[in-house]
Design a protein around this motif. Structure first.
Motif, PDB file in Angstrom:
ATOM      1  N   PHE A   1       0.867  -1.294  -0.280  1.00  0.00           N
ATOM      2  CA  PHE A   1      -0.331   0.236   0.041  1.00  0.00           C
ATOM      3  C   PHE A   1       0.920   1.460   0.098  1.00  0.00           C
ATOM      4  O   PHE A   1       0.434   2.085  -0.975  1.00  0.00           O
ATOM      5  CB  PHE A   1      -0.693   0.106   1.003  1.00  0.00           C
ATOM      6  N   LEU A   2       1.715   1.480   0.883  1.00  0.00           N
ATOM      7  CA  LEU A   2       2.916   2.109   0.316  1.00  0.00           C
ATOM      8  C   LEU A   2       3.165   2.948  -0.289  1.00  0.00           C
ATOM      9  O   LEU A   2       3.951   3.599  -0.543  1.00  0.00           O
ATOM     10  CB  LEU A   2       4.430   2.411   1.883  1.00  0.00           C
ATOM     11  N   MET A   3       4.226   2.087  -0.739  1.00  0.00           N
ATOM     12  CA  MET A   3       4.730   1.463  -2.664  1.00  0.00           C
ATOM     13  C   MET A   3       3.862   1.923  -3.419  1.00  0.00           C
ATOM     14  O   MET A   3       4.012   3.025  -4.208  1.00  0.00           O
ATOM     15  CB  MET A   3       4.572   0.611  -3.214  1.00  0.00           C
ATOM     16  N   LEU A   4       2.766   2.147  -3.410  1.00  0.00           N
ATOM     17  CA  LEU A   4       1.339   2.709  -4.485  1.00  0.00           C
ATOM     18  C   LEU A   4       1.243   4.348  -3.870  1.00  0.00           C
ATOM     19  O   LEU A   4       1.148   5.111  -4.901  1.00  0.00           O
ATOM     20  CB  LEU A   4      -0.302   1.845  -4.505  1.00  0.00           C
TER      21      LEU A   4
ATOM     22  N   ALA B   1       2.071   9.760  -5.448  1.00  0.00           N
ATOM     23  CA  ALA B   1       2.319  11.194  -5.130  1.00  0.00           C
ATOM     24  C   ALA B   1       3.574  11.556  -5.872  1.00  0.00           C
ATOM     25  O   ALA B   1       3.412  12.527  -6.252  1.00  0.00           O
ATOM     26  CB  ALA B   1       3.064  11.108  -3.122  1.00  0.00           C
ATOM     27  N   ALA B   2       4.651  10.383  -5.956  1.00  0.00           N
ATOM     28  CA  ALA B   2       5.680  11.015  -7.255  1.00  0.00           C
ATOM     29  C   ALA B   2       5.476  11.114  -8.275  1.00  0.00           C
ATOM     30  O   ALA B   2       5.751  11.998  -9.404  1.00  0.00           O
ATOM     31  CB  ALA B   2       6.098   9.812  -7.389  1.00  0.00           C
ATOM     32  N   ASP B   3       3.410  10.415  -9.448  1.00  0.00           N
ATOM     33  CA  ASP B   3       3.140  10.942 -10.397  1.00  0.00           C
ATOM     34  C   ASP B   3       3.053  12.295 -10.315  1.00  0.00           C
ATOM     35  O   ASP B   3       2.497  12.934 -11.643  1.00  0.00           O
ATOM     36  CB  ASP B   3       2.529   9.727 -10.696  1.00  0.00           C
ATOM     37  N   PHE B   4       1.984  12.661  -9.341  1.00  0.00           N
ATOM     38  CA  PHE B   4       1.502  13.854  -9.211  1.00  0.00           C
ATOM     39  C   PHE B   4       2.156  14.931  -9.196  1.00  0.00           C
ATOM     40  O   PHE B   4       1.958  16.260  -9.909  1.00  0.00           O
ATOM     41  CB  PHE B   4      -0.059  13.681  -7.625  1.00  0.00           C
ATOM     42  N   ASP B   5       3.517  14.495  -8.385  1.00  0.00           N
ATOM     43  CA  ASP B   5       4.625  15.658  -8.388  1.00  0.00           C
ATOM     44  C   ASP B   5       4.992  16.399  -9.594  1.00  0.00           C
ATOM     45  O   ASP B   5       5.361  17.380  -9.816  1.00  0.00           O
ATOM     46  CB  ASP B   5       5.391  15.584  -7.451  1.00  0.00           C
ATOM     47  N   ARG B   6       5.178  14.774 -10.446  1.00  0.00           N
ATOM     48  CA  ARG B   6       5.719  14.672 -11.819  1.00  0.00           C
ATOM     49  C   ARG B   6       4.527  15.468 -12.229  1.00  0.00           C
ATOM     50  O   ARG B   6       5.085  17.304 -13.270  1.00  0.00           O
ATOM     51  CB  ARG B   6       5.956  13.549 -12.429  1.00  0.00           C
TER      52      ARG B   6
ATOM     53  N   LYS C   1      -6.525   9.922 -27.818  1.00  0.00           N
ATOM     54  CA  LYS C   1      -7.094   9.690 -26.400  1.00  0.00           C
ATOM     55  C   LYS C   1      -5.813   9.907 -25.335  1.00  0.00           C
ATOM     56  O   LYS C   1      -4.475   9.217 -25.372  1.00  0.00           O
ATOM     57  CB  LYS C   1      -7.212   8.010 -26.205  1.00  0.00           C
ATOM     58  N   ASP C   2      -5.649  10.523 -24.772  1.00  0.00           N
ATOM     59  CA  ASP C   2      -4.986  10.642 -23.180  1.00  0.00           C
ATOM     60  C   ASP C   2      -4.831   9.948 -22.317  1.00  0.00           C
ATOM     61  O   ASP C   2      -6.495   8.989 -22.385  1.00  0.00           O
ATOM     62  CB  ASP C   2      -5.104  11.652 -22.463  1.00  0.00           C
ATOM     63  N   ARG C   3      -3.943   9.851 -21.758  1.00  0.00           N
ATOM     64  CA  ARG C   3      -3.212   8.097 -20.598  1.00  0.00           C
ATOM     65  C   ARG C   3      -4.027   8.858 -19.386  1.00  0.00           C
ATOM     66  O   ARG C   3      -3.289  10.400 -18.903  1.00  0.00           O
ATOM     67  CB  ARG C   3      -2.015   7.716 -21.015  1.00  0.00           C
ATOM     68  N   ILE C   4      -4.435   8.241 -18.683  1.00  0.00           N
ATOM     69  CA  ILE C   4      -5.297   9.015 -17.812  1.00  0.00           C
ATOM     70  C   ILE C   4      -4.869   7.172 -16.289  1.00  0.00           C
ATOM     71  O   ILE C   4      -5.318   6.227 -16.965  1.00  0.00           O
ATOM     72  CB  ILE C   4      -6.638   9.361 -17.008  1.00  0.00           C
ATOM     73  N   VAL C   5      -4.349   7.842 -15.782  1.00  0.00           N
ATOM     74  CA  VAL C   5      -3.884   6.617 -14.594  1.00  0.00           C
ATOM     75  C   VAL C   5      -4.703   7.026 -12.926  1.00  0.00           C
ATOM     76  O   VAL C   5      -4.826   7.630 -12.506  1.00  0.00           O
ATOM     77  CB  VAL C   5      -2.600   6.610 -14.152  1.00  0.00           C
ATOM     78  N   MET C   6      -6.200   5.659 -12.888  1.00  0.00           N
ATOM     79  CA  MET C   6      -6.539   6.315 -12.113  1.00  0.00           C
ATOM     80  C   MET C   6      -6.564   4.601 -10.602  1.00  0.00           C
ATOM     81  O   MET C   6      -6.051   4.089 -11.234  1.00  0.00           O
ATOM     82  CB  MET C   6      -8.285   5.743 -12.621  1.00  0.00           C
ATOM     83  N   SER C   7      -6.438   5.437  -9.665  1.00  0.00           N
ATOM     84  CA  SER C   7      -6.703   4.361  -8.928  1.00  0.00           C
ATOM     85  C   SER C   7      -7.589   4.189  -7.999  1.00  0.00           C
ATOM     86  O   SER C   7      -7.601   5.418  -7.156  1.00  0.00           O
ATOM     87  CB  SER C   7      -4.918   4.871  -7.933  1.00  0.00           C
ATOM     88  N   VAL C   8      -8.327   2.963  -7.321  1.00  0.00           N
ATOM     89  CA  VAL C   8      -9.318   3.167  -6.718  1.00  0.00           C
ATOM     90  C   VAL C   8      -9.356   2.136  -5.376  1.00  0.00           C
ATOM     91  O   VAL C   8      -8.056   0.953  -5.279  1.00  0.00           O
ATOM     92  CB  VAL C   8     -10.337   1.723  -7.998  1.00  0.00           C
TER      93      VAL C   8
END
Length: 177
Positions: free
Chosen positions: A102-105, A110-115, A164-171
């Motif tokens: 979970f922490l790795m995810l 967080a890193a992707d958001f910062d990017r 189409k844009d790549r959107i990463v969704m986490s649930v």
């Protein structure tokens, strides 16, 4: 180690392999693309981890081509295989291993958001950003039905497509006491 523990614990819970999976998620990338996306990972280390993901069946080589005397591979990822830890694997994990996964995810999110923030890409694509939390009330049957309906809902959008844009969704779903 038991066979049921091997896929998640030995393969996906390694930080470099997790980063590779996140980069390939939902698209096809070459090993050259991965080297560009993960510049802090030494090339030999990257190739070793890509090989481990291929051997474990998470990455698939969809094309190979000769480039200056070497073979460049184009890789893809079966999103259904990494999208969720099955119940047997989850039961085989210790609480500490669940915490690590979970922490790795969360760290990657967080890193992707910062990017996105650091590249100045946030405001032009603000309509593609969303984060929220809901409280759902489900029994076991409802949860099974909800998961299947969600899988059916997103299935048409899992393949890369021109324009189409790549959107990463986490649930996340977490039981609340």
């Amino acid at each position: 180690m038991e066979e049921s523990q091997t896929p998640v614990l030995d393969v996906l819970l390694h930080p470099v392999r997790w980063r590779i999976v996140q980069r390939v998620l939902g698209r096809e990338l070459t090993t050259t693309d991965l080297k560009r996306d993960l510049p802090d990972v030494p090339t030999t280390t990257l190739y070793r981890h890509v090989a481990a993901l291929i051997d474990a069946g998470y990455l698939t080589v969809v094309r190979e081509r000769k480039v200056r005397g070497t073979t460049e591979r184009t890789l893809t990822l079966d999103q259904t295989k990494v999208g969720r830890i099955d119940e047997r694997e989850a039961r085989a994990m210790t609480p500490e291993q669940h915490r690590q996964a979970f922490l790795m995810l969360l760290t990657r999110l967080a890193a992707d958001f910062d990017r996105v923030i650091d590249t100045g890409d946030l405001y032009p694509r603000l309509h593609q950003l969303g984060y929220s939390q809901l409280a759902l009330y489900l029994d076991d049957h409802d949860m099974t039905t909800f998961r299947q309906a969600f899988a059916d809902l997103v299935a048409p959008y899992l393949a890369e497509s021109p324009g189409k844009d790549r959107i990463v969704m986490s649930v996340f779903s977490l039981p609340d006491s």
